[in-house]
Every structure is written in structure tokens, then in C-alpha cells.
Design a protein around this motif. Structure first.
Motif, short mmCIF file in Angstrom:
data_model
loop_
_atom_site.label_atom_id
_atom_site.label_comp_id
_atom_site.label_asym_id
_atom_site.label_seq_id
_atom_site.Cartn_x
_atom_site.Cartn_y
_atom_site.Cartn_z
N VAL A 84 -6.12 12.66 8.57
CA VAL A 84 -7.07 13.27 9.50
C VAL A 84 -8.15 13.96 8.68
CG1 VAL A 84 -7.36 15.15 11.18
CG2 VAL A 84 -5.43 13.57 11.40
N GLY A 85 -9.39 13.70 9.04
CA GLY A 85 -10.52 14.25 8.31
C GLY A 85 -11.05 13.32 7.24
N HIS A 86 -10.26 12.31 6.90
CA HIS A 86 -10.67 11.34 5.88
C HIS A 86 -10.85 9.94 6.48
CE1 HIS A 86 -10.03 14.05 2.47
NE2 HIS A 86 -8.90 14.41 3.03
N TYR A 87 -9.83 9.48 7.22
CA TYR A 87 -9.80 8.11 7.74
C TYR A 87 -9.28 8.11 9.18
CZ TYR A 87 -10.00 6.96 2.77
OH TYR A 87 -10.36 6.88 1.45
N GLU A 88 -9.46 7.01 9.86
CA GLU A 88 -8.97 6.85 11.23
C GLU A 88 -7.45 6.65 11.26
OE1 GLU A 88 -10.68 6.93 14.22
OE2 GLU A 88 -12.31 7.72 13.01
N THR A 89 -6.89 6.08 10.20
CA THR A 89 -5.45 5.81 10.14
C THR A 89 -4.89 6.33 8.83
OG1 THR A 89 -5.80 3.63 9.16
CG2 THR A 89 -5.64 3.72 11.57
N SER A 90 -3.59 6.52 8.80
CA SER A 90 -2.93 6.96 7.57
C SER A 90 -2.93 5.83 6.56
CB SER A 90 -1.48 7.38 7.89
OG SER A 90 -1.46 8.43 8.81
N GLN A 91 -3.61 6.04 5.45
CA GLN A 91 -3.79 4.98 4.47
C GLN A 91 -2.50 4.53 3.82
OE1 GLN A 91 -7.15 3.52 4.07
NE2 GLN A 91 -6.77 4.51 6.04
N GLN A 100 6.31 18.81 12.64
CA GLN A 100 5.47 18.42 13.76
C GLN A 100 4.19 19.25 13.79
OE1 GLN A 100 7.57 18.17 17.47
NE2 GLN A 100 9.41 17.39 16.49
N GLU A 101 3.06 18.54 13.89
CA GLU A 101 1.76 19.20 13.93
C GLU A 101 0.85 18.46 14.90
OE1 GLU A 101 0.87 20.65 9.49
OE2 GLU A 101 1.55 18.57 9.63
N THR A 102 -0.02 19.21 15.53
CA THR A 102 -0.99 18.60 16.44
C THR A 102 -2.17 18.08 15.63
OG1 THR A 102 -2.24 20.64 16.73
CG2 THR A 102 -0.38 20.25 18.26
N GLU A 103 -3.02 17.33 16.29
CA GLU A 103 -4.25 16.83 15.66
C GLU A 103 -5.10 18.01 15.17
OE1 GLU A 103 -7.22 13.77 14.79
OE2 GLU A 103 -5.23 13.46 15.61
N ARG A 152 -6.22 18.83 11.37
CA ARG A 152 -7.65 19.02 11.04
C ARG A 152 -7.83 20.34 10.30
NH1 ARG A 152 -11.94 15.97 10.70
NH2 ARG A 152 -11.22 14.89 12.55
N ALA A 153 -7.16 21.40 10.76
CA ALA A 153 -7.26 22.71 10.09
C ALA A 153 -6.68 22.64 8.68
CB ALA A 153 -6.55 23.77 10.92
N LYS A 154 -5.59 21.90 8.52
CA LYS A 154 -5.00 21.74 7.19
C LYS A 154 -5.97 20.98 6.27
CE LYS A 154 -0.74 20.20 7.04
NZ LYS A 154 0.44 19.30 6.86
N HIS A 155 -6.60 19.94 6.80
CA HIS A 155 -7.61 19.19 6.04
C HIS A 155 -8.71 20.13 5.58
CE1 HIS A 155 -11.65 17.37 6.09
NE2 HIS A 155 -11.09 16.47 5.31
N PRO A 181 -1.91 6.19 -4.83
CA PRO A 181 -3.36 6.27 -5.04
C PRO A 181 -4.18 6.24 -3.76
CG PRO A 181 -2.54 4.12 -5.72
CD PRO A 181 -1.35 4.96 -5.39
N GLU A 182 -3.58 5.89 -2.64
CA GLU A 182 -4.30 5.83 -1.37
C GLU A 182 -4.43 7.19 -0.70
OE1 GLU A 182 -5.89 3.16 -0.15
OE2 GLU A 182 -5.27 2.16 -1.99
N CYS A 183 -3.62 8.17 -1.09
CA CYS A 183 -3.62 9.47 -0.42
C CYS A 183 -4.81 10.31 -0.87
CB CYS A 183 -2.32 10.21 -0.72
SG CYS A 183 -2.25 11.81 0.12
N PRO A 184 -5.71 10.64 0.06
CA PRO A 184 -6.90 11.42 -0.30
C PRO A 184 -6.59 12.88 -0.62
CG PRO A 184 -6.83 11.10 2.06
CD PRO A 184 -5.71 10.28 1.49
N ASN A 185 -5.39 13.35 -0.26
CA ASN A 185 -5.03 14.75 -0.50
C ASN A 185 -4.08 14.93 -1.68
OD1 ASN A 185 -6.50 15.61 1.77
ND2 ASN A 185 -4.80 15.17 3.11
N GLY A 186 -3.67 13.85 -2.32
CA GLY A 186 -2.72 13.96 -3.42
C GLY A 186 -1.35 14.41 -2.97
N ALA A 187 -0.97 14.08 -1.74
CA ALA A 187 0.29 14.54 -1.17
C ALA A 187 1.49 13.68 -1.60
CB ALA A 187 0.22 14.55 0.35
N ILE A 188 1.24 12.50 -2.16
CA ILE A 188 2.32 11.59 -2.51
C ILE A 188 2.55 11.61 -4.01
CG2 ILE A 188 3.10 9.19 -2.45
CD1 ILE A 188 1.29 8.81 0.01
N SER A 189 3.83 11.71 -4.39
CA SER A 189 4.18 11.68 -5.81
C SER A 189 5.54 11.01 -5.98
CB SER A 189 4.23 13.10 -6.38
OG SER A 189 5.22 13.87 -5.73
N GLN A 190 5.83 10.63 -7.21
CA GLN A 190 7.11 10.00 -7.51
C GLN A 190 8.19 11.07 -7.49
OE1 GLN A 190 7.97 6.60 -8.17
NE2 GLN A 190 9.95 7.54 -7.88
#
Length: 84
Positions: A42-49, A66-69, A73-76, A17-26
Motif C-alpha cells: 500500500v502506497g507503492h503498488y496496487e498489489t503486493s509484489q 490484522q490492519e485496515t487499508e 497507509r499510515a504505516k507506509h 528484492p521486490e519488497c519496497p519496504n525491506g520487510a522480507i529477509s532470510q
């Protein structure tokens, strides 16, 4: 770089429930992170929730995605439809 959940996951359900992008699932045995949706918050919070709330510290950077900042940001922006 996207994040990954290791097999130390105890299925405590706090990360999803903490993931703002819905990237986590069972997954079949433990929670999983969809790398195409993970922006490390990135784009939502300063740290990974998910990392912040994980009680067993089993969420790490995925060396296979591996991705850069700037790429995160572009993915966000793509996921949310926002433009910087």
C-alpha cells in the motif's frame, strides 16, 4: 494486515528484492516478513509484489497482524516519511 510466508517457501529468493519496504529477509529456514515494515505494498503498488512473484503461492495475509487499508497507509507514511 501484514503478510506472512508459510513453510511451503522454497527459498527461491524472488520475493526479497521486490519488497519496497525491506520487510522480507532470510530467516533460519525460510524467508520471513517483518510485520512492522509490511504494508502489503500500500502506497507503492496496487498489489503486493511479493505475492505476485511467488512461484509457490506461500505468501498469505497474517491473521495475527490484522490492519485496515488506512492503517497500512499510515504505516507506509511513517516508514517512508511521506504524508498523504
Amino acid at each position: 494486515m501484514a503478510l506472512i510466508i508459510t513453510d511451503e517457501c522454497i527459498n527461491c529468493d524472488v520475493c526479497e528484492p521486490e519488497c519496497p519496504n525491506g520487510a522480507i529477509s532470510q530467516g533460519d529456514e525460510i524467508y520471513v516478513i517483518e510485520p512492522d515494515l509490511c504494508t502489503e505494498c500500500v502506497g507503492h503498488y496496487e498489489t503486493s509484489q511479493c505475492v505476485e512473484v511467488c512461484p509457490v503461492d506461500c505468501i498469505i495475509k497474517d491473521p495475527n497482524h490484522q490492519e485496515t487499508e488506512e492503517q497500512l497507509r499510515a504505516k507506509h507514511d511513517r516508514i517512508t516519511g511521506e504524508q498523504a
